[in-house]
Design a protein around this motif. Structure first.
Motif, PDB file in Angstrom:
ATOM      1  N   TRP A 112      20.737 -26.670  12.685  1.00 19.30           N
ATOM      2  CA  TRP A 112      19.870 -25.534  12.332  1.00 19.30           C
ATOM      3  C   TRP A 112      20.249 -25.046  10.943  1.00 19.30           C
ATOM      4  CZ3 TRP A 112      16.236 -24.071  15.951  1.00 19.30           C
ATOM      5  CH2 TRP A 112      16.411 -24.583  17.241  1.00 19.30           C
ATOM      6  N   GLN A 113      19.237 -24.658  10.152  1.00 21.32           N
ATOM      7  CA  GLN A 113      19.476 -24.099   8.823  1.00 21.32           C
ATOM      8  C   GLN A 113      18.783 -22.748   8.722  1.00 21.32           C
ATOM      9  OE1 GLN A 113      17.537 -27.149   8.812  1.00 21.32           O
ATOM     10  NE2 GLN A 113      19.244 -28.549   8.700  1.00 21.32           N
ATOM     11  N   GLU A 114      19.454 -21.814   8.095  1.00 17.14           N
ATOM     12  CA  GLU A 114      18.849 -20.519   7.779  1.00 17.14           C
ATOM     13  C   GLU A 114      19.027 -20.306   6.284  1.00 17.14           C
ATOM     14  OE1 GLU A 114      20.320 -17.353  10.219  1.00 17.14           O
ATOM     15  OE2 GLU A 114      19.601 -18.301  12.061  1.00 17.14           O
ATOM     16  N   LYS A 115      17.910 -20.171   5.586  1.00 14.43           N
ATOM     17  CA  LYS A 115      17.943 -20.023   4.135  1.00 14.43           C
ATOM     18  C   LYS A 115      17.363 -18.665   3.769  1.00 14.43           C
ATOM     19  CE  LYS A 115      17.790 -24.896   3.614  1.00 14.43           C
ATOM     20  NZ  LYS A 115      16.999 -26.053   3.670  1.00 14.43           N
ATOM     21  N   CYS A 116      18.199 -17.816   3.213  1.00 12.96           N
ATOM     22  CA  CYS A 116      17.759 -16.495   2.770  1.00 12.96           C
ATOM     23  C   CYS A 116      17.123 -16.665   1.386  1.00 12.96           C
ATOM     24  CB  CYS A 116      18.935 -15.541   2.695  1.00 12.96           C
ATOM     25  SG  CYS A 116      19.844 -15.404   4.249  1.00 12.96           S
ATOM     26  N   LYS A 117      15.912 -16.124   1.251  1.00 11.76           N
ATOM     27  CA  LYS A 117      15.179 -16.286  -0.003  1.00 11.76           C
ATOM     28  C   LYS A 117      14.588 -14.953  -0.448  1.00 11.76           C
ATOM     29  CE  LYS A 117      14.286 -21.117   0.786  1.00 11.76           C
ATOM     30  NZ  LYS A 117      13.353 -22.199   0.706  1.00 11.76           N
ATOM     31  N   ARG A 118      14.257 -14.887  -1.728  1.00 13.38           N
ATOM     32  CA  ARG A 118      13.689 -13.669  -2.326  1.00 13.38           C
ATOM     33  C   ARG A 118      12.541 -14.047  -3.251  1.00 13.38           C
ATOM     34  NH1 ARG A 118      17.720  -9.462  -4.700  1.00 13.38           N
ATOM     35  NH2 ARG A 118      17.631  -8.932  -2.513  1.00 13.38           N
ATOM     36  N   ILE A 119      11.463 -13.263  -3.172  1.00 11.86           N
ATOM     37  CA  ILE A 119      10.339 -13.442  -4.087  1.00 11.86           C
ATOM     38  C   ILE A 119      10.118 -12.119  -4.824  1.00 11.86           C
ATOM     39  CG2 ILE A 119       7.926 -14.058  -4.371  1.00 11.86           C
ATOM     40  CD1 ILE A 119       8.030 -15.382  -1.618  1.00 11.86           C
ATOM     41  N   PRO A 120      10.469 -12.049  -6.103  1.00  9.46           N
ATOM     42  CA  PRO A 120      10.140 -10.850  -6.880  1.00  9.46           C
ATOM     43  C   PRO A 120       8.629 -10.792  -7.117  1.00  9.46           C
ATOM     44  CG  PRO A 120      11.831 -12.184  -7.974  1.00  9.46           C
ATOM     45  CD  PRO A 120      11.257 -13.007  -6.869  1.00  9.46           C
ATOM     46  N   PHE A 121       8.086  -9.593  -7.138  1.00 10.51           N
ATOM     47  CA  PHE A 121       6.667  -9.439  -7.455  1.00 10.51           C
ATOM     48  C   PHE A 121       6.421  -8.052  -8.011  1.00 10.51           C
ATOM     49  CE2 PHE A 121       6.814  -7.749  -3.168  1.00 10.51           C
ATOM     50  CZ  PHE A 121       5.838  -6.766  -3.111  1.00 10.51           C
ATOM     51  N   SER A 122       5.301  -7.915  -8.685  1.00  7.32           N
ATOM     52  CA  SER A 122       4.897  -6.595  -9.168  1.00  7.32           C
ATOM     53  C   SER A 122       3.582  -6.226  -8.514  1.00  7.32           C
ATOM     54  CB  SER A 122       4.769  -6.573 -10.693  1.00  7.32           C
ATOM     55  OG  SER A 122       3.731  -7.425 -11.097  1.00  7.32           O
ATOM     56  N   ALA A 123       3.409  -4.940  -8.322  1.00  8.35           N
ATOM     57  CA  ALA A 123       2.136  -4.409  -7.826  1.00  8.35           C
ATOM     58  C   ALA A 123       1.585  -3.511  -8.917  1.00  8.35           C
ATOM     59  CB  ALA A 123       2.347  -3.621  -6.540  1.00  8.35           C
ATOM     60  N   GLU A 124       0.354  -3.775  -9.306  1.00  4.89           N
ATOM     61  CA  GLU A 124      -0.309  -2.971 -10.329  1.00  4.89           C
ATOM     62  C   GLU A 124      -1.520  -2.294  -9.692  1.00  4.89           C
ATOM     63  OE1 GLU A 124      -2.741  -3.771 -14.424  1.00  4.89           O
ATOM     64  OE2 GLU A 124      -0.917  -4.942 -14.083  1.00  4.89           O
ATOM     65  N   LEU A 125      -1.523  -0.985  -9.745  1.00  2.00           N
ATOM     66  CA  LEU A 125      -2.639  -0.201  -9.216  1.00  2.00           C
ATOM     67  C   LEU A 125      -3.555   0.154 -10.381  1.00  2.00           C
ATOM     68  CD1 LEU A 125      -4.035   1.333  -6.910  1.00  2.00           C
ATOM     69  CD2 LEU A 125      -2.474   3.230  -7.338  1.00  2.00           C
ATOM     70  N   VAL A 126      -4.832  -0.174 -10.240  1.00  2.00           N
ATOM     71  CA  VAL A 126      -5.815   0.060 -11.293  1.00  2.00           C
ATOM     72  C   VAL A 126      -6.930   0.917 -10.701  1.00  2.00           C
ATOM     73  CG1 VAL A 126      -7.348  -1.009 -12.997  1.00  2.00           C
ATOM     74  CG2 VAL A 126      -5.272  -2.209 -12.246  1.00  2.00           C
ATOM     75  N   THR A 127      -7.203   2.043 -11.341  1.00  2.00           N
ATOM     76  CA  THR A 127      -8.220   2.958 -10.817  1.00  2.00           C
ATOM     77  C   THR A 127      -9.006   3.582 -11.956  1.00  2.00           C
ATOM     78  OG1 THR A 127      -8.577   4.776  -9.263  1.00  2.00           O
ATOM     79  CG2 THR A 127      -6.667   4.957 -10.715  1.00  2.00           C
ATOM     80  N   GLU A 128      -9.996   4.350 -11.588  1.00  2.00           N
ATOM     81  CA  GLU A 128     -10.820   5.026 -12.596  1.00  2.00           C
ATOM     82  C   GLU A 128     -10.042   6.167 -13.239  1.00  2.00           C
ATOM     83  OE1 GLU A 128     -14.868   6.001 -11.383  1.00  2.00           O
ATOM     84  OE2 GLU A 128     -14.578   4.640  -9.679  1.00  2.00           O
ATOM     85  N   SER A 129     -10.305   6.372 -14.502  1.00  2.00           N
ATOM     86  CA  SER A 129      -9.679   7.464 -15.241  1.00  2.00           C
ATOM     87  C   SER A 129     -10.196   8.796 -14.737  1.00  2.00           C
ATOM     88  CB  SER A 129      -9.995   7.315 -16.728  1.00  2.00           C
ATOM     89  OG  SER A 129      -9.507   8.428 -17.439  1.00  2.00           O
TER      90      SER A 129
END
Length: 184
Positions: A48-65
């Protein structure tokens, strides 16, 4: 989870030259998967293998002025886009989100605080925040392709080989060492 959090926004993944939906929307921009740690063990004769992983990401919120032009007068209201994105940080720290993430075997955390993006197009407000998602990929057998539950399936043309996925490692349960002296 962003779809549930922002029900009036369209949530999209970032792709080069992708068409942006009508306002408001959230753009999730994922980076490459980073390995964090890994563990291997044999249980009931299966590797059995357990691989801890990470995915960096950004969230951009775009709305009306919030800026309005009425009868030649410019009315500027305070922007809420940073505060609105701050709600994502609060949400991912909640018990509710924690329960959902445990069920999906993930953890979403923030890196930093939401920041406004200046010089947006007229009539648009934007904010961005960095996050990362941690997860554990669990596999079994020698080639680390077989899922924990069930068998590996070579179900489409570009899938990895089932023959490779089903390979098994050899191991010793016991070893007996005998001392032997040869006089030649």
């Amino acid at each position: 989870m962003f779809v549930e959090l922002y029900p009036h926004c369209t949530v999209i993944y970032s792709y080069p030259n992708s068409v942006r939906p009508p306002l408001p929307y959230v753009v999730l921009d994922f980076e490459r998967i980073e390995p964090v740690n890994s563990f291997e063990y044999v249980k009931n004769g299966i590797l059995w293998q357990e691989k801890c992983k990470r995915i960096p990401f950004s969230a951009e919120l775009v709305t009306e002025s919030k800026t309005e032009h009425v009868a030649g007068v410019k009315k500027v209201s305070l922007s809420t886009v940073v505060d609105d994105l701050e709600q994502a940080i609060q949400f991912f720290d909640s018990q509710y989100a924690g329960d959902k993430m445990r069920a999906m075997n993930i953890t979403v955390c923030t890196e930093g605080s939401p920041e406004p993006i200046h010089n947006s197009a007229p009539g648009v407000e934007r904010a961005r925040c960095s996050f990362y998602v941690d997860f554990v990929q669990r596999t079994k057998e020698y080639a680390a392709l077989a899922p924990i539950d069930g068998e590996y399936s070579e179900d489409h043309a570009s899938a990895a080989s089932k023959k490779v996925a089903d390979m098994e490692a050899g191991w010793f349960d016991e070893v007996e060492v005998k001392k032997e002296i040869r006089n030649e």
